[in-house]
Design an enzyme around this catalytic site. Structure first.
Site, PDB file in Angstrom:
ATOM      1  N   ALA A  12       0.826  -1.219   0.000  1.00 40.61           N
ATOM      2  CA  ALA A  12       0.000   0.000   0.000  1.00 40.61           C
ATOM      3  C   ALA A  12       0.856   1.264   0.000  1.00 40.61           C
ATOM      4  CB  ALA A  12      -0.930  -0.004   1.209  1.00 40.61           C
ATOM      5  N   ASP A  71      11.444  -3.763  -8.982  1.00 43.28           N
ATOM      6  CA  ASP A  71      12.126  -4.743  -8.149  1.00 43.28           C
ATOM      7  C   ASP A  71      13.294  -4.007  -7.525  1.00 43.28           C
ATOM      8  OD1 ASP A  71      12.060  -7.381  -7.108  1.00 43.28           O
ATOM      9  OD2 ASP A  71      13.850  -7.866  -8.257  1.00 43.28           O
ATOM     10  N   PHE A 153      10.815   0.596   6.069  1.00 47.30           N
ATOM     11  CA  PHE A 153      10.558  -0.841   6.120  1.00 47.30           C
ATOM     12  C   PHE A 153      11.793  -1.551   5.590  1.00 47.30           C
ATOM     13  CE2 PHE A 153       9.045   0.850   2.112  1.00 47.30           C
ATOM     14  CZ  PHE A 153       9.540  -0.040   1.168  1.00 47.30           C
TER      15      PHE A 153
END
EC number: 3.6.1.66
Length: 199
Positions: A12, A71, A153
C-alpha cells in the site's frame, strides 16, 4: 478510453507513492489488489530488471492494461552483492526482522570501513503490445551494526546515508522519498513517461 495504469504491487505504501505521481496526470492507478484472479507471478530472473519485467509482462498480458513493476533490493559489497534479488526473502518470506538479523550476523566480523552497500531499484513499464520503458536508480550507504530509527521498512533501519547523517528509518518520509533509489529511478522514468504513454 479510461487512462489506467496498474502498479504491480500489493504494498500500500508503494501504491500511495505512485498515485501521487500519476493521478495529477489524469491517470487512474490500480494495484494487484484490484485484480484478485491474476495468474501467479514467478520471479525467476537473475537481475532486478528481469524480475520487474516478468511481473510487468505477466500482469499486462493478463489485464490488457499498461503496468509498472519495480524490483528493489540491497547489495552489500562485503557479501558479494547479497542479499540482492533475494532481499525481501533473505531469511524466509518478507520478514523484515529476520532479514535484518541475518544480515547483521553475516557482517558481524566486517569492520565499519568495509560495510558499504547500495540500494537498487529497477522500474519496468510495459504495455500489452510489449512496448516498454526501463529505468534504474541507486543510492550508496553503509550498513550499521545495530538498527536505528522507526520509520521505513525492510533494511531501512540499518542503511545509513553518510551525506544525510541518518538511516533511511530515521529520515522523514518526504526526505527519503526525495533521495532514495526508488526516487532516482522514478525521476529518470518521468523524463520519458509522457512520450512512452502517448506512443
Amino acid at each position: 478510453m479510461e487512462e489506467t495504469l496498474i502498479i504491480a504491487t500489493g504494498n500500500a505504501g508503494k501504491a500511495r507513492e505512485f498515485r501521487a505521481i500519476f493521478e495529477p496526470k489524469g491517470i487512474t492507478v490500480k494495484t494487484l489488489a484490484d485484480f484478485p484472479d491474476l495468474p501467479a507471478i514467478h520471479e525467476t530472473g537473475t537481475t532486478f530488471t528481469e524480475n520487474a519485467r516478468l511481473k510487468a509482462t505477466t500482469v499486462a498480458q493478463a489485464t490488457q492494461l499498461p503496468v509498472l513493476a519495480d524490483d528493489s533490493g540491497l547489495m552489500v559489497d562485503a557479501l558479494d552483492g547479497e542479499p540482492g534479488i533475494y532481499s525481501a526473502r533473505y531469511a524466509g518470506d518478507h520478514d523484515d526482522a529476520k532479514n535484518n538479523a541475518k544480515l547483521l550476523a553475516k557482517l558481524a566480523d566486517v569492520p565499519t570501513k568495509d560495510r558499504t552497500a547500495g540500494f537498487h531499484t529497477s522500474l519496468v513499464l510495459v504495455k500489452p503490445n510489449g512496448h516498454e520503458l526501463v529505468t534504474t536508480g541507486e543510492i550508496r550507504g553503509e550498513i550499521l551494526t545495530a538498527p536505528r530509527g522507526v520509520d521505513g521498512f525492510g533494511y531501512d533501519p540499518l542503511f545509513y546515508v553518510p551525506a544525510e547523517k541518518q538511516t533511511f528509518a530515521e529520515m522523514p518520509m518526504a526526505r527519503k522519498n526525495a533521495i532514495s533509489h526508488r526516487a532516482r529511478a522514478t525521476a529518470a522514468m518521468l523524463t520519458k513517461f509522457d512520450e512512452w504513454w502517448g506512443a
